[in-house]
Design a protein around this motif. Sequence first.
Motif, short mmCIF file in Angstrom:
data_model
loop_
_atom_site.label_atom_id
_atom_site.label_comp_id
_atom_site.label_asym_id
_atom_site.label_seq_id
_atom_site.Cartn_x
_atom_site.Cartn_y
_atom_site.Cartn_z
N GLY A 96 3.34 -5.57 -10.64
CA GLY A 96 3.05 -5.49 -9.21
C GLY A 96 4.16 -6.07 -8.36
O GLY A 96 4.53 -5.52 -7.31
N THR A 97 4.74 -7.19 -8.81
CA THR A 97 5.84 -7.80 -8.06
C THR A 97 7.06 -6.90 -8.05
O THR A 97 7.73 -6.75 -7.02
N LEU A 98 7.36 -6.28 -9.18
CA LEU A 98 8.49 -5.35 -9.26
C LEU A 98 8.28 -4.16 -8.33
O LEU A 98 9.20 -3.72 -7.63
N PHE A 99 7.04 -3.66 -8.29
CA PHE A 99 6.74 -2.52 -7.41
C PHE A 99 6.91 -2.93 -5.94
O PHE A 99 7.47 -2.18 -5.14
N MET A 100 6.41 -4.10 -5.58
CA MET A 100 6.54 -4.57 -4.21
C MET A 100 8.01 -4.74 -3.82
O MET A 100 8.43 -4.41 -2.72
N THR A 101 8.82 -5.28 -4.74
CA THR A 101 10.23 -5.52 -4.46
C THR A 101 10.97 -4.21 -4.19
O THR A 101 11.84 -4.14 -3.33
N LYS A 102 10.60 -3.17 -4.93
CA LYS A 102 11.28 -1.88 -4.79
C LYS A 102 10.79 -1.09 -3.59
O LYS A 102 11.38 -0.06 -3.25
N ASN A 103 9.72 -1.55 -2.95
CA ASN A 103 9.13 -0.77 -1.86
C ASN A 103 9.05 -1.59 -0.57
O ASN A 103 8.05 -1.57 0.14
N GLN A 104 10.12 -2.34 -0.29
CA GLN A 104 10.14 -3.13 0.93
C GLN A 104 10.20 -2.25 2.18
O GLN A 104 9.81 -2.69 3.27
N GLU A 105 10.70 -1.04 2.08
CA GLU A 105 10.87 -0.18 3.24
C GLU A 105 9.68 0.73 3.49
O GLU A 105 9.74 1.63 4.31
N GLY A 106 8.60 0.50 2.79
CA GLY A 106 7.41 1.28 3.06
C GLY A 106 7.41 2.62 2.37
O GLY A 106 7.25 3.66 3.01
N ILE A 107 7.62 2.64 1.08
CA ILE A 107 7.69 3.89 0.34
C ILE A 107 6.41 4.13 -0.45
O ILE A 107 6.38 4.97 -1.34
N ILE A 108 5.34 3.36 -0.20
CA ILE A 108 4.09 3.63 -0.89
C ILE A 108 3.47 4.86 -0.25
O ILE A 108 2.98 4.80 0.88
N PRO A 109 3.52 6.00 -0.91
CA PRO A 109 3.15 7.25 -0.22
C PRO A 109 1.65 7.35 0.02
O PRO A 109 0.84 6.74 -0.67
N VAL A 110 1.30 8.15 1.00
CA VAL A 110 -0.10 8.46 1.27
C VAL A 110 -0.61 9.38 0.16
O VAL A 110 0.03 10.38 -0.15
N PRO A 111 -1.74 9.04 -0.50
CA PRO A 111 -2.25 9.90 -1.58
C PRO A 111 -2.53 11.32 -1.08
O PRO A 111 -2.88 11.54 0.08
N ALA A 112 -2.39 12.28 -1.99
CA ALA A 112 -2.56 13.68 -1.61
C ALA A 112 -3.97 14.00 -1.15
O ALA A 112 -4.18 14.88 -0.30
N PHE A 113 -4.98 13.28 -1.67
CA PHE A 113 -6.36 13.62 -1.32
C PHE A 113 -6.70 13.25 0.12
O PHE A 113 -7.70 13.72 0.65
N VAL A 114 -5.85 12.42 0.76
CA VAL A 114 -6.16 11.98 2.13
C VAL A 114 -6.20 13.16 3.08
O VAL A 114 -7.03 13.21 4.01
N GLU A 115 -5.33 14.15 2.88
CA GLU A 115 -5.28 15.28 3.80
C GLU A 115 -6.54 16.14 3.77
O GLU A 115 -6.78 16.93 4.70
N HIS A 116 -7.36 15.97 2.74
CA HIS A 116 -8.62 16.73 2.65
C HIS A 116 -9.80 15.97 3.24
O HIS A 116 -10.91 16.49 3.26
N LEU A 117 -9.55 14.74 3.68
CA LEU A 117 -10.63 13.93 4.23
C LEU A 117 -10.84 14.23 5.71
O LEU A 117 -9.91 14.69 6.40
N PRO A 118 -12.05 13.98 6.21
CA PRO A 118 -12.25 14.07 7.67
C PRO A 118 -11.38 13.02 8.38
O PRO A 118 -11.14 11.94 7.85
N PHE A 119 -10.91 13.37 9.57
CA PHE A 119 -10.04 12.47 10.34
C PHE A 119 -8.82 12.08 9.53
O PHE A 119 -8.41 10.91 9.48
#
Length: 347
Positions: free
Chosen positions: A85-108
Amino acid sequence: MNNRYLAFAVAFLLLTAWMLRAFVPGIVWGAVFAISLWPLFDQLNRRFARRLRNPALLFSAMFLIVFLLPLAYVVYDLVDLYRAGTLFMTKNQEGIIPVPAFVEHLPFATKVDALWEEYVAHSSGPLETLNLLSNKQLGTWLSSAALQVSSALVSALCMLVSLYFMLKNGAYVRDHYAATLTHWFSEKSVGIVNRGVAALRGTINGVILIGLVEGALLAIPLVLAGVKSGLLLGLAAGLLGVIPLVMPALIIPGILYLYLEGQVGYAATMSLDLLLVWVVFENIIKPSLISNSVKVNPFLILLGLIGGLQVLGPVGLFIGPAIVSMSAGMAQDLLIRADTTQASDTS
């Protein structure tokens, strides 16, 4: 014995218990394991007594190894998760945690996407969100968790020391407890205590052995699907399944993860596995197995497990059914005595 001396002795025993109250959980755990393991220790002691100088020390060391191996695996797995988890956080300081694909099928979906970008996308977002949800008490919670971990380590050490001395002096207790109970109470109290001891051993066998079977059944699909720490998650769900709703609370997120990752087959298998283990093993087989040893109605055993956990904490899982069994035995004696008294009055 003088009644004043008896009151004096009871007062000092209570004072000692109050003074050592911080160590009481460890002593109680040591007593629980000493009572449950005594038949095995006694059998080994009789067979190898001539070869061993201190069998209690050897048995306690073996228990320590068996106790530490799973604990070491849990610590290793948690540290590995923290490192990943720490390694993942370090590599994603610029906000690269993508929005999951299923979100686009949700209401709102647009609003959900915006919230994700604000509170989750950046690596600092989840921690900031947790801090806001906890009313900026996240640091206090972490400090409290560290204190609880240190307290648990002290209790574990106290448990091991208590286990050693209880095994070492167990023969003396075994040879004198019946006479002591008969002297202070009655002969019936010996049978009640024996019933409680048998209930304690049956509960430990039922909770731990069935819990390991449940954990293995839950862990197999998770491990085969490649879920991180799937073995740890399955075993934790199996051993903690006696706590209401803990098993589905641990497994359902894994099922959702498998489904969102596109592993629908594993998700469906895991759902059926959870249904089988939770409904059949946890709520039917486990109470029935314990009730056969405790000789009390399975429903009362289930209430004893849950009530003991609520009142006494984790150790109450084992003590609760023993208390219920002893109470049932005393209630049965009282009813028999009442029937006998009524019959003698009628005659």
